[in-house]
Design a protein around this motif. Structure first.
Motif, PDB file in Angstrom:
ATOM      1  N   LEU A  80       0.904  -1.083   0.041  1.00  0.00           N
ATOM      2  CA  LEU A  80      -0.056   0.026  -0.032  1.00  0.00           C
ATOM      3  C   LEU A  80       0.908   1.252  -0.073  1.00  0.00           C
ATOM      4  O   LEU A  80       1.789   1.140   0.659  1.00  0.00           O
ATOM      5  CB  LEU A  80      -0.892  -0.126   1.265  1.00  0.00           C
ATOM      6  CG  LEU A  80      -2.069  -0.936   1.245  1.00  0.00           C
ATOM      7  CD1 LEU A  80      -2.572  -1.089   2.651  1.00  0.00           C
ATOM      8  CD2 LEU A  80      -3.155  -0.567   0.283  1.00  0.00           C
ATOM      9  N   LYS A  81       0.563   2.266  -0.807  1.00  0.00           N
ATOM     10  CA  LYS A  81       1.330   3.499  -0.900  1.00  0.00           C
ATOM     11  C   LYS A  81       0.682   4.526   0.293  1.00  0.00           C
ATOM     12  O   LYS A  81      -0.206   4.354   0.896  1.00  0.00           O
ATOM     13  CB  LYS A  81       0.912   4.091  -2.397  1.00  0.00           C
ATOM     14  CG  LYS A  81       1.538   3.260  -3.393  1.00  0.00           C
ATOM     15  CD  LYS A  81       2.882   2.665  -3.250  1.00  0.00           C
ATOM     16  CE  LYS A  81       3.420   2.265  -4.543  1.00  0.00           C
ATOM     17  NZ  LYS A  81       2.970   0.913  -4.929  1.00  0.00           N
ATOM     18  N   SER A  82       1.524   5.383   0.624  1.00  0.00           N
ATOM     19  CA  SER A  82       1.480   6.507   1.388  1.00  0.00           C
ATOM     20  C   SER A  82       0.380   7.349   0.850  1.00  0.00           C
ATOM     21  O   SER A  82       0.397   7.778  -0.373  1.00  0.00           O
ATOM     22  CB  SER A  82       2.618   7.225   1.542  1.00  0.00           C
ATOM     23  OG  SER A  82       2.488   8.517   2.236  1.00  0.00           O
ATOM     24  N   LYS A  83      -0.471   7.913   1.675  1.00  0.00           N
ATOM     25  CA  LYS A  83      -1.289   8.984   1.500  1.00  0.00           C
ATOM     26  C   LYS A  83      -0.749  10.286   0.864  1.00  0.00           C
ATOM     27  O   LYS A  83      -1.131  11.117   0.110  1.00  0.00           O
ATOM     28  CB  LYS A  83      -2.485   9.169   2.579  1.00  0.00           C
ATOM     29  CG  LYS A  83      -3.715   8.496   2.461  1.00  0.00           C
ATOM     30  CD  LYS A  83      -4.550   9.125   3.787  1.00  0.00           C
ATOM     31  CE  LYS A  83      -5.810   8.114   3.650  1.00  0.00           C
ATOM     32  NZ  LYS A  83      -7.076   8.795   4.735  1.00  0.00           N
TER      33      LYS A  83
ATOM     34  N   PHE B 178      -6.144  -3.327   5.832  1.00  0.00           N
ATOM     35  CA  PHE B 178      -5.875  -1.871   5.533  1.00  0.00           C
ATOM     36  C   PHE B 178      -5.477  -1.042   6.722  1.00  0.00           C
ATOM     37  O   PHE B 178      -5.730  -1.676   7.773  1.00  0.00           O
ATOM     38  CB  PHE B 178      -7.036  -1.452   4.576  1.00  0.00           C
ATOM     39  CG  PHE B 178      -6.853  -0.163   4.050  1.00  0.00           C
ATOM     40  CD1 PHE B 178      -6.291  -0.085   2.697  1.00  0.00           C
ATOM     41  CD2 PHE B 178      -7.527   1.163   4.372  1.00  0.00           C
ATOM     42  CE1 PHE B 178      -5.999   1.217   2.009  1.00  0.00           C
ATOM     43  CE2 PHE B 178      -7.304   2.067   3.762  1.00  0.00           C
ATOM     44  CZ  PHE B 178      -6.724   2.036   2.723  1.00  0.00           C
ATOM     45  N   ASP B 179      -5.050   0.197   6.292  1.00  0.00           N
ATOM     46  CA  ASP B 179      -4.675   0.871   7.559  1.00  0.00           C
ATOM     47  C   ASP B 179      -5.203   2.561   6.978  1.00  0.00           C
ATOM     48  O   ASP B 179      -4.987   2.947   5.721  1.00  0.00           O
ATOM     49  CB  ASP B 179      -3.317   1.224   7.962  1.00  0.00           C
ATOM     50  CG  ASP B 179      -3.186   2.014   9.181  1.00  0.00           C
ATOM     51  OD1 ASP B 179      -3.156   3.452   8.986  1.00  0.00           O
ATOM     52  OD2 ASP B 179      -3.067   1.707  10.259  1.00  0.00           O
ATOM     53  N   GLU B 180      -5.927   3.152   7.643  1.00  0.00           N
ATOM     54  CA  GLU B 180      -6.533   4.498   7.290  1.00  0.00           C
ATOM     55  C   GLU B 180      -5.661   5.433   6.966  1.00  0.00           C
ATOM     56  O   GLU B 180      -5.578   6.418   6.381  1.00  0.00           O
ATOM     57  CB  GLU B 180      -7.710   4.967   8.138  1.00  0.00           C
ATOM     58  CG  GLU B 180      -7.054   5.494   9.372  1.00  0.00           C
ATOM     59  CD  GLU B 180      -7.317   4.136  10.407  1.00  0.00           C
ATOM     60  OE1 GLU B 180      -7.073   4.169  11.770  1.00  0.00           O
ATOM     61  OE2 GLU B 180      -7.428   3.152  10.076  1.00  0.00           O
ATOM     62  N   ARG B 181      -4.108   5.153   7.232  1.00  0.00           N
ATOM     63  CA  ARG B 181      -3.087   6.077   6.900  1.00  0.00           C
ATOM     64  C   ARG B 181      -2.511   5.948   5.490  1.00  0.00           C
ATOM     65  O   ARG B 181      -1.623   6.574   5.018  1.00  0.00           O
ATOM     66  CB  ARG B 181      -1.993   6.070   8.097  1.00  0.00           C
ATOM     67  CG  ARG B 181      -2.432   6.428   9.322  1.00  0.00           C
ATOM     68  CD  ARG B 181      -1.786   5.836  10.398  1.00  0.00           C
ATOM     69  NE  ARG B 181      -1.658   4.613  10.841  1.00  0.00           N
ATOM     70  CZ  ARG B 181      -0.850   3.873  11.631  1.00  0.00           C
ATOM     71  NH1 ARG B 181      -0.102   4.775  12.281  1.00  0.00           N
ATOM     72  NH2 ARG B 181      -1.243   2.748  11.952  1.00  0.00           N
ATOM     73  N   CYS B 182      -3.105   4.883   4.930  1.00  0.00           N
ATOM     74  CA  CYS B 182      -2.523   4.647   3.734  1.00  0.00           C
ATOM     75  C   CYS B 182      -3.703   4.832   2.519  1.00  0.00           C
ATOM     76  O   CYS B 182      -4.730   5.178   2.691  1.00  0.00           O
ATOM     77  CB  CYS B 182      -2.314   3.010   3.423  1.00  0.00           C
ATOM     78  SG  CYS B 182      -1.213   2.460   4.880  1.00  0.00           S
ATOM     79  N   ALA B 183      -3.293   4.933   1.187  1.00  0.00           N
ATOM     80  CA  ALA B 183      -4.030   4.993   0.069  1.00  0.00           C
ATOM     81  C   ALA B 183      -4.396   3.757  -0.603  1.00  0.00           C
ATOM     82  O   ALA B 183      -3.753   2.992  -0.613  1.00  0.00           O
ATOM     83  CB  ALA B 183      -3.228   5.858  -0.917  1.00  0.00           C
ATOM     84  N   PRO B 184      -5.668   3.888  -0.941  1.00  0.00           N
ATOM     85  CA  PRO B 184      -6.218   2.544  -1.654  1.00  0.00           C
ATOM     86  C   PRO B 184      -5.327   2.360  -3.100  1.00  0.00           C
ATOM     87  O   PRO B 184      -4.791   3.181  -3.739  1.00  0.00           O
ATOM     88  CB  PRO B 184      -7.615   2.743  -1.745  1.00  0.00           C
ATOM     89  CG  PRO B 184      -7.739   4.219  -1.672  1.00  0.00           C
ATOM     90  CD  PRO B 184      -6.652   4.916  -0.943  1.00  0.00           C
TER      91      PRO B 184
ATOM     92  N   VAL C  16       3.435   1.640   8.503  1.00  0.00           N
ATOM     93  CA  VAL C  16       2.672   1.697   9.684  1.00  0.00           C
ATOM     94  C   VAL C  16       3.174   1.089  10.794  1.00  0.00           C
ATOM     95  O   VAL C  16       4.100   0.399  10.773  1.00  0.00           O
ATOM     96  CB  VAL C  16       1.349   0.821   9.233  1.00  0.00           C
ATOM     97  CG1 VAL C  16       0.497   1.794   8.510  1.00  0.00           C
ATOM     98  CG2 VAL C  16       1.825  -0.260   8.771  1.00  0.00           C
ATOM     99  N   THR C  17       2.880   1.540  12.070  1.00  0.00           N
ATOM    100  CA  THR C  17       3.467   0.898  13.305  1.00  0.00           C
ATOM    101  C   THR C  17       2.606   0.044  14.081  1.00  0.00           C
ATOM    102  O   THR C  17       1.344   0.464  14.221  1.00  0.00           O
ATOM    103  CB  THR C  17       3.919   2.203  14.243  1.00  0.00           C
ATOM    104  OG1 THR C  17       4.724   3.184  13.665  1.00  0.00           O
ATOM    105  CG2 THR C  17       4.399   1.517  15.690  1.00  0.00           C
ATOM    106  N   TRP C  18       2.638  -1.040  14.287  1.00  0.00           N
ATOM    107  CA  TRP C  18       2.069  -2.243  14.939  1.00  0.00           C
ATOM    108  C   TRP C  18       2.776  -2.558  16.101  1.00  0.00           C
ATOM    109  O   TRP C  18       3.805  -2.185  16.520  1.00  0.00           O
ATOM    110  CB  TRP C  18       1.575  -3.367  14.010  1.00  0.00           C
ATOM    111  CG  TRP C  18       2.804  -4.196  13.410  1.00  0.00           C
ATOM    112  CD1 TRP C  18       3.983  -3.570  12.837  1.00  0.00           C
ATOM    113  CD2 TRP C  18       2.543  -5.505  13.135  1.00  0.00           C
ATOM    114  NE1 TRP C  18       4.745  -4.681  12.364  1.00  0.00           N
ATOM    115  CE2 TRP C  18       3.882  -5.842  12.596  1.00  0.00           C
ATOM    116  CE3 TRP C  18       1.576  -6.708  13.740  1.00  0.00           C
ATOM    117  CZ2 TRP C  18       4.256  -7.026  12.559  1.00  0.00           C
ATOM    118  CZ3 TRP C  18       2.136  -7.740  13.265  1.00  0.00           C
ATOM    119  CH2 TRP C  18       3.375  -8.260  12.838  1.00  0.00           C
TER     120      TRP C  18
END
Length: 681
Positions: free
Chosen positions: A378-381, A434-440, A390-392
């Motif tokens: 996934l690409k950066s927004k 998915f993470d909302e900090r990423c771009a679809p 992302v941090t997990w």
């Protein structure tokens, strides 16, 4: 004197979370009458739903939904306003109604706000099961609004339910679950989730319903902030981010169970269950709660061998986190020198072998550079030329983009290689898709679409009774076993595991397991009493999920654990009938007492009893005690432990229940009475 505008017949179309849903046609007689202080929308009864009315109060603006003259759902009026929104210059809220008209089969309401340059247009459109409520902010907008929120007065509706797993400031959803939602959790936390969305790791649904037989669903795939009395006491707030509009369906039913049925009709019932019959009958063992990530091949095999020797009915032994050379590399680290030998040993014991996997690839993994170079992540927004980082709980990572056909094929190829080369039978999929900090992958894809992509991917594998954590309106159709979020190892977590499953069942997910029996959450092992009581709790739920071995305790613990799993196995024919009913009707396999007994006031506050199907009431001990209070609703009940018949409604004070006792009661006169009585011979 009221001024009657006109009776109408309304026809309304619906859209659900970006996907088309069959149009709803309302043939309910409808009228609108107005006075100087309010307008009254009256909607007649339909074949399946009662008559109701919505009072549109003018000053200040408020919507009051009533059934038989009783308020069942009511917005706030001021502090906070019924609807408010965030602007660059601050918070703006609705004030007074400017105009009410009937337009195109719906009531259109123009409402002033605290900003003279902005108004809110609210639309109420009658539907067969209630009405559609939409709101749109009008006026000159210098910048995009951060959010628009709808607020309800909680006490006006009695107790509140729905939502799913509740995030709180005091440990939810891990060690507490607020249920009913209008009451704080056991540790004092009230539901507050600032990342309530399809991409959340928490199992959440944008659906809420009440004791007064009303409820609503928010139609959105956007990020939401939800507060159930956390920001303002007794106020439920639902803010949708990055929008100028709200869209909700409000349900009005005869009972809370009817309102749940309205949501299931919208979201869908499961097409099938991903678990096999044997996965309903026996337990799966997963290494996480026993070892966490400090597992070795030797420890894993010793643990499995001792479980085997304890003769506990089991179908799968699964290796959780701790085996990857790096997170995202599908190779074993030095703690597992012979993974094929390990797999063969598990198979030789008669079990399937499973592995924990994730879509998240840490920055230090060999596969991270490969996936970056090939565009699999996934690409950066902010910068479409770089992966989203992302941090997990295991560091910093990129996420495999399942919407990219090449990335998906590569990821599936890695999993199939593990199946082919090592004899892996199935997988426990963890983390989010998915993470909302990423771009679809493409601009038209939503967070909900990635839940669908994850579900479609996982469906191709044996999930070994552990299922996956996909959610949001429509995910109910997938029919996965839902394992709730990690719990601690204390009594508070055990009690939360019960109420959390009731919350998940009543937003449309019938195939449920608690967190692994005894809990986890990187906490020390549970006490003997917690482990045994947890096994008894799970025995009266749809699916068993184990980790902490009773062999680490005394022989009594092993015996009682085994007996709990064996009891669950004896209930298999009954459990499978409930599974089939869930597929056919959308009926929860386990449910709160008030679903069957809506006129029993006590049932709405009971958090540690439930019905498995219609005919078996479970009242396990979930505290450090040898007795408990048991409430039996109306009807005739057979006390399985004391072999006696009781007439309800009745309350059994200090019902004796030593560590070897799971209080169960068979509801007599039901179609499953004979089968259950036979199981308890």
């Amino acid at each position: 004197m009221m001024r009657r505008l006109k009776p109408v017949l309304a026809t309304v179309g619906m859209v659900l979370a970006g996907c088309a849903v069959a149009a709803t046609t309302s043939s309910r007689a409808t009228s609108l009458e107005s006075t100087a202080t309010e307008s009254l929308l009256s909607v007649g009864a339909s074949r399946a739903a009662p008559a109701f009315e919505v009072a549109i109060q003018r000053s200040p603006f408020r919507l009051v939904t009533r059934q038989h003259g009783k308020t069942v759902l009511q917005t706030t009026a001021a502090e906070p306003a019924a609807i408010d929104f965030d602007t660059a210059s601050g918070l703006v809220g609705t004030t007074n109604v400017r105009d009410v008209t009937w337009q195109d089969g719906a009531v259109s309401i123009e409402v002033d706000t605290t900003d003279p340059g902005r108004r809110v247009r609210v639309r109420l459109a009658p539907e067969d099961d209630g009405y559609r409520l939409t709101a749109h902010v009008l006026g000159e907008t210098q910048a995009k609004l951060d959010w628009v929120a709808l607020h309800y007065d909680m006490p006006a509706s009695g107790h509140w339910y729905g939502h799913g797993e509740t995030k709180t400031r005091n440990g939810g959803p891990y060690t507490e679950q607020a249920w009913p939602l209008d009451r704080p959790g056991e540790l004092g936390g009230r539901p507050l989730d600032t990342a309530f969305a399809p991409a959340s790791y928490n199992m959440v649904e944008p659906f809420w319903f009440t004791q007064s037989s009303a409820g609503f669903v928010m139609h959105t795939t956007q990020l939401m902030t939800v507060s159930m009395g956390a920001y303002q006491d007794k106020v439920a707030g639902f803010a949708v981010h990055d929008t100028e509009s709200l869209d909700a369906s409000v349900f009005v039913g005869h009972t809370p169970r009817d309102v749940f049925g309205n949501y299931v009709a919208l979201a869908g019932k499961p097409a099938e269950s991903d678990a096999t019959d044997v996965q309903y009958e026996k337990t799966v063992w997963n290494s996480w709660g026993q070892f966490y990530a400090d597992v070795t091949q030797k420890d894993f095999l010793d643990w499995a061998q001792k479980i085997h020797e304890a003769d506990i009915p089991s179908h799968t032994v699964s290796l959780d986190d701790g085996w990857m050379s790096h997170y995202g590399d599908f190779t074993f680290n030095e703690k597992f020198p012979e993974p094929k030998v390990m797999s063969d040993r598990i198979h030789a014991m008669g079990y399937h072998f499973g592995l924990w996997v994730t879509l998240w690839i840490n920055l230090d993994a060999d596969n991270y550079q490969l996936a970056t170079n090939r565009g699999y992540l996934l690409k950066s927004k902010d910068d479409a030329n770089v992966p989203c980082t992302v941090t997990w709980w295991n560091g910093k990572a990129g996420i495999v983009d399942l919407a990219n056909p090449e990335a998906r094929a590569w990821y599936l190829g890695e999993l199939h290689a593990l199946e082919r080369n090592l004899g892996v039978d199935g997988f426990k999929f963890d983390t989010r898709f998915f993470d909302e900090r990423c771009a679809p992958y493409t601009p038209d894809l939503t967070m909900r679409d990635y839940q669908r992509l994850g579900a479609d991917m996982a469906r191709g594998f044996d999930l070994q009774g552990m299922g996956i954590r996909t959610h949001w309106t429509g995910a109910q159709r997938d029919g996965f076993v839902i394992r709730q979020i990690d719990k601690g190892t204390g009594w508070d977590s055990l009690r939360s595991s019960v109420t959390q499953n009731l919350a998940l069942a009543t937003v449309g997910y019938p195939f449920l397991a608690t967190d692994m029996i005894g809990g986890s959450l990187d906490q020390p092992p549970p006490s003997k009493q917690v482990l045994v009581r947890w096994a008894q709790v799970a025995a009266a739920m749809p699916v068993l999920y184990s980790s902490t071995s009773p062999r680490g305790y005394d022989e009594e613990t092993v015996r009682l654990y085994r007996e709990a799993v064996q009891l669950h196995g004896r209930l298999l024919p009954y459990i499978l009938r409930q599974k089939d009913r869930a597929i056919a009707e959308g009926e929860p396999m386990m449910k709160p007492l008030f679903f069957e007994f809506p006129h029993d006031a006590a049932a709405y506050e009971i958090t540690d009893e439930w019905l498995l199907g219609d005919s078996l009431l479970a009242a396990p001990v979930v505290a450090d005690a040898k007795a408990r209070h048991v409430h039996l609703p109306e009807g005739t009940w057979f006390d399985v432990t004391q072999r006696r018949t009781l007439r309800g409604p009745t309350d059994l004070r200090d019902y004796p229940a030593d560590l070897d006792t799971l209080p169960l009661f068979v509801r007599m006169g039901t179609r499953d009475e004979a089968a259950l009585m036979n199981a308890f011979q």
